[in-house]
Scaffold this active site. Structure first.
Site, PDB file in Angstrom:
ATOM      1  N   GLY A 107       0.839  -1.207   0.000  1.00  0.00           N
ATOM      2  CA  GLY A 107       0.000   0.000   0.000  1.00  0.00           C
ATOM      3  C   GLY A 107       0.867   1.248   0.000  1.00  0.00           C
ATOM      4  CE1 TYR A 133      10.491 -16.748   7.532  1.00  0.00           C
ATOM      5  CE2 TYR A 133      10.971 -18.751   6.295  1.00  0.00           C
ATOM      6  CZ  TYR A 133      11.283 -17.446   6.633  1.00  0.00           C
ATOM      7  OH  TYR A 133      12.381 -16.835   6.071  1.00  0.00           O
TER       8      TYR A 133
HETATM    9  P1  NAD Z   1      16.234 -11.588  11.293  1.00  0.00           P
HETATM   10  O1  NAD Z   1      15.264 -12.264  12.175  1.00  0.00           O
HETATM   11  O2  NAD Z   1      17.617 -11.382  11.779  1.00  0.00           O
HETATM   12  O3  NAD Z   1      15.681 -10.170  10.832  1.00  0.00           O
HETATM   13  C1  NAD Z   1      14.309  -9.895  10.667  1.00  0.00           C
HETATM   14  C2  NAD Z   1      14.043  -8.502  11.198  1.00  0.00           C
HETATM   15  O4  NAD Z   1      12.633  -8.201  11.058  1.00  0.00           O
HETATM   16  C3  NAD Z   1      14.343  -8.383  12.701  1.00  0.00           C
HETATM   17  O5  NAD Z   1      15.108  -7.223  12.947  1.00  0.00           O
HETATM   18  C4  NAD Z   1      12.969  -8.300  13.354  1.00  0.00           C
HETATM   19  O6  NAD Z   1      12.972  -7.602  14.575  1.00  0.00           O
HETATM   20  C5  NAD Z   1      12.179  -7.607  12.256  1.00  0.00           C
HETATM   21  N1  NAD Z   1      10.726  -7.839  12.370  1.00  0.00           N
HETATM   22  C6  NAD Z   1      10.100  -9.010  12.599  1.00  0.00           C
HETATM   23  N2  NAD Z   1       8.775  -8.827  12.632  1.00  0.00           N
HETATM   24  C7  NAD Z   1       8.562  -7.494  12.409  1.00  0.00           C
HETATM   25  C8  NAD Z   1       7.403  -6.681  12.340  1.00  0.00           C
HETATM   26  N3  NAD Z   1       6.170  -7.191  12.504  1.00  0.00           N
HETATM   27  N4  NAD Z   1       7.558  -5.341  12.137  1.00  0.00           N
HETATM   28  C9  NAD Z   1       8.802  -4.800  11.979  1.00  0.00           C
HETATM   29  N5  NAD Z   1       9.922  -5.530  12.043  1.00  0.00           N
HETATM   30  C10 NAD Z   1       9.811  -6.870  12.246  1.00  0.00           C
HETATM   31  O7  NAD Z   1      16.241 -12.403   9.913  1.00  0.00           O
HETATM   32  P2  NAD Z   1      17.160 -12.236   8.629  1.00  0.00           P
HETATM   33  O8  NAD Z   1      17.918 -13.473   8.469  1.00  0.00           O
HETATM   34  O9  NAD Z   1      17.842 -10.930   8.657  1.00  0.00           O
HETATM   35  O10 NAD Z   1      16.040 -12.221   7.486  1.00  0.00           O
HETATM   36  C11 NAD Z   1      15.612 -11.044   6.844  1.00  0.00           C
HETATM   37  C12 NAD Z   1      14.556 -11.396   5.820  1.00  0.00           C
HETATM   38  O11 NAD Z   1      15.105 -12.293   4.851  1.00  0.00           O
HETATM   39  C13 NAD Z   1      13.334 -12.086   6.411  1.00  0.00           C
HETATM   40  O12 NAD Z   1      12.180 -11.618   5.753  1.00  0.00           O
HETATM   41  C14 NAD Z   1      13.570 -13.541   6.100  1.00  0.00           C
HETATM   42  O13 NAD Z   1      12.368 -14.248   5.994  1.00  0.00           O
HETATM   43  C15 NAD Z   1      14.309 -13.460   4.774  1.00  0.00           C
HETATM   44  N6  NAD Z   1      15.129 -14.659   4.575  1.00  0.00           N
HETATM   45  C16 NAD Z   1      16.283 -14.837   5.266  1.00  0.00           C
HETATM   46  C17 NAD Z   1      17.024 -15.991   5.076  1.00  0.00           C
HETATM   47  C18 NAD Z   1      18.319 -16.255   5.793  1.00  0.00           C
HETATM   48  O14 NAD Z   1      18.893 -17.319   5.624  1.00  0.00           O
HETATM   49  N7  NAD Z   1      18.845 -15.334   6.566  1.00  0.00           N
HETATM   50  C19 NAD Z   1      16.575 -16.973   4.174  1.00  0.00           C
HETATM   51  C20 NAD Z   1      15.382 -16.756   3.526  1.00  0.00           C
HETATM   52  C21 NAD Z   1      14.671 -15.599   3.706  1.00  0.00           C
END
Ligand code: NAD
Ligand code: UDP
Length: 315
Positions: free
Chosen positions: A104, A147
């Site tokens: 949005g 997830y």
């Molecule tokens: P992480 O958990 O370290 O970071 C996620 C961040 O999102 C955190 O800082 C958390 O506080 C914030 N967050 C969670 N819910 C929230 C909300 N409702 N509002 C605002 N902030 C929120 O994870 P990451 O490894 O840094 O992953 C980042 C993104 O990449 C995610 O979307 C994850 O699904 C995707 N991803 C990561 C991997 C990996 O291997 N690291 C693999 C596939 C996908």
């Protein structure tokens, strides 16, 4: 800088988000980091607070956000199974309501938006390696579903917004990524093994360790995300980003033990429900469309990550 942009990074205080914020700032962009600190920490971005181009906002993306930005990276969502299963309803809301709210915002601002999707959309895959055209094998009611299905629904929303409103959307299907700024208690395999090895605690291998993953170092992933959002073809579709070098979890444990010089013992624990058996990205689309491929090998990436955790644990 002529193409300086005001860029929103949701989840910017998490593991990948911190690296992305750092990189965008180093290129002279203005960065608005939005995070509710569910799994990320303020400490990760503390060193960026003095930068006049950086702004940190505590906000939960399940609520609407009204800000003026030119580009959006939607990373908000806990990524470790331990964290996303802790409050599964919030996890689904973060992916689904978060996508609706950020789409949005992108629509109002006419801004390009990138979704951090995941290899988990392929579930426990029947096709190997996983190509973007594979629809996946996901258990919709298991403990990982909050997830996996949340991310799948977010992808649906991204492509519906594109079709319906002709928006410029990008979807990155990220495979297992690792590196500095992961939390010590993140719960994912690379950080767990390194922290356990450095502390001399048992290395917890789930199952018999024969399941595979393909690990991408975080700087490569950030390169890929930036190449994808910069890519000008709106019809590119979802793009796998990951390192195709596949390894078993058991081999990873041995590698970490050897590289840390640890005397920790390996302990086998029950395999979590619905744990995927194999995972390896087919990155031919990213190579062709983005001219992107990972450059950091596992040995080099693990060395940097071990060094980071040595510092973080003050060892
Ligand atoms: P992480 O958990 O370290 O970071 C996620 C961040 O999102 C955190 O800082 C958390 O506080 C914030 N967050 C969670 N819910 C929230 C909300 N409702 N509002 C605002 N902030 C929120 O994870 P990451 O490894 O840094 O992953 C980042 C993104 O990449 C995610 O979307 C994850 O699904 C995707 N991803 C990561 C991997 C990996 O291997 N690291 C693999 C596939 C996908
Ligand atoms: N794993 C493990 N020991 C740990 C943490 C994870 O053996 O301490 C395994 C887990 O069962 C999975 C793989 O390592 O097979 C990757 O797990 P992770 O949580 O890092 O990510 P996933 O790819 O499962 O989302």
């Amino acid at each position: 800088m002529t193409n300086r942009k005001r860029i929103l990074v949701t989840g910017g205080a998490g593991f990948i988000g911190t690296h992305l914020c750092e990189r965008l700032l180093s290129l002279g962009h203005e960065v608005l980091c939005v995070d509710n600190f569910y799994s990320g920490t303020r400490a990760n971005v503390l060193h960026l607070l003095g930068n006049r181009n950086f702004e940190l906002m505590r906000h939960d993306v399940t609520f609407p956000l009204y800000v003026e930005v030119d580009l959006i990276y939607n990373l908000a969502c806990p990524a470790s199974p331990v964290h996303y299963q802790y409050d599964p309803v919030q996890t689904t809301k973060t992916s689904v309501h978060g996508a609706i709210n950020m789409l949005g915002l992108a629509k109002r601002r006419n801004a390009r938006i990138l979704q951090a999707s995941t290899s988990e959309v392929y579930g426990d895959p029947n096709v190997h390696p996983q190509h973007e055209d594979y629809w996946g094998n996901v258990n919709p009611i298991g403990p990982r579903a909050c997830y996996d299905e949340g991310k799948r629904c977010a992808e649906t929303l991204f492509f519906d917004y594109r079709r319906r409103h002709e928006m410029s959307v990008r979807v990155a299907r990220i495979f297992n990524t690792y590196g500095p700024y992961m939390r010590q208690d993140d719960g994912r395999v690379v950080s767990n093994f390194i922290v356990q090895a450095l502390k001399g605690e048992p290395i917890t291998v789930y199952g018999d360790g024969s399941q595979t993953r393909s690990f991408c170092y975080v700087s490569d992933l950030v390169d890929g995300l930036m190449a994808l959002i910069a890519h000008d073809d709106d019809r590119v579709g979802p793009v796998n980003l990951g390192n195709p070098a596949e390894i078993t979890v058991g081999e990873l444990a041995e590698r970490v033990l050897a590289m840390t010089g640890s005397r920790s013992k390996i302990e086998f624990r029950p395999i979590p429900v619905d744990d995927p058996h194999r995972r390896q990205p087919d990155i031919s689309r990213a190579k062709k469309a983005l001219n992107w491929a990972p450059t950091v090998g596992l040995e080099q990436g693990l060395a940097k990550t071990i060094e980071y955790f040595r510092g973080a644990l003050s060892l």
